[in-house]
Design a protein around this motif. Structure first.
Motif, PDB file in Angstrom:
ATOM      1  N   CYS A  90       0.827  -1.203   0.000  1.00 24.52           N
ATOM      2  CA  CYS A  90       0.000   0.000   0.000  1.00 24.52           C
ATOM      3  C   CYS A  90       0.866   1.260   0.000  1.00 24.52           C
ATOM      4  O   CYS A  90       1.882   1.330   0.691  1.00 24.52           O
ATOM      5  N   CYS A  93       1.811   2.720   5.962  1.00 16.64           N
ATOM      6  CA  CYS A  93       1.138   1.418   5.812  1.00 16.64           C
ATOM      7  C   CYS A  93       2.073   0.435   5.116  1.00 16.64           C
ATOM      8  O   CYS A  93       2.740   0.775   4.146  1.00 16.64           O
ATOM      9  N   GLY A 107       0.682  -2.712   4.493  1.00 17.97           N
ATOM     10  CA  GLY A 107      -0.298  -3.739   4.142  1.00 17.97           C
ATOM     11  C   GLY A 107      -0.223  -4.132   2.677  1.00 17.97           C
ATOM     12  O   GLY A 107       0.282  -3.385   1.827  1.00 17.97           O
ATOM     13  N   ALA A 119      -1.338  -4.562  -0.964  1.00 22.66           N
ATOM     14  CA  ALA A 119      -2.207  -3.783  -1.842  1.00 22.66           C
ATOM     15  C   ALA A 119      -3.161  -4.705  -2.591  1.00 22.66           C
ATOM     16  O   ALA A 119      -2.770  -5.741  -3.104  1.00 22.66           O
ATOM     17  N   CYS A 151      -4.332  -0.727   0.015  1.00 20.65           N
ATOM     18  CA  CYS A 151      -4.955  -1.857   0.699  1.00 20.65           C
ATOM     19  C   CYS A 151      -6.450  -1.518   0.823  1.00 20.65           C
ATOM     20  O   CYS A 151      -6.872  -0.396   0.536  1.00 20.65           O
ATOM     21  N   ASP A 152      -7.261  -2.474   1.263  1.00 16.96           N
ATOM     22  CA  ASP A 152      -8.698  -2.225   1.416  1.00 16.96           C
ATOM     23  C   ASP A 152      -8.962  -1.070   2.383  1.00 16.96           C
ATOM     24  O   ASP A 152      -9.855  -0.254   2.162  1.00 16.96           O
TER      25      ASP A 152
END
Length: 73
Positions: free
Chosen positions: A10, A15, A17, A19, A42-43
């Motif tokens: 991401c 972040c 996280g 993607a 990411c979400d």
């Protein structure tokens, strides 16, 4: 032996996280109409990053992170 694809991380500040989305954008005052830059999201950060780009008139489309068009970047 095959090379492993790099992890898609991401683009949101701080972040790390995975993607799931690719936000394709360009700044019309700097880039040609067909040029596409990519931010990964990411979400959790998708909506925030899309809003940031939309407010500036930069967002062109959002696609799956594994479906980034060739030449975008």
């Amino acid at each position: 032996m095959t090379a492993e694809a790099p992890a898609l991380i991401c683009s949101a500040k701080g972040c790390r996280g995975a993607a799931a989305h690719a936000l394709l954008w360009n700044n019309p005052s700097l880039h040609t109409e067909e040029r596409r830059k990519v931010w990964l999201a990411c979400d959790e950060h998708r909506e925030h990053l899309e809003e940031f780009l939309t407010l500036r008139g930069f967002l062109r489309e959002t696609v799956d992170a594994h479906a980034i068009p060739e030449g975008a970047g």
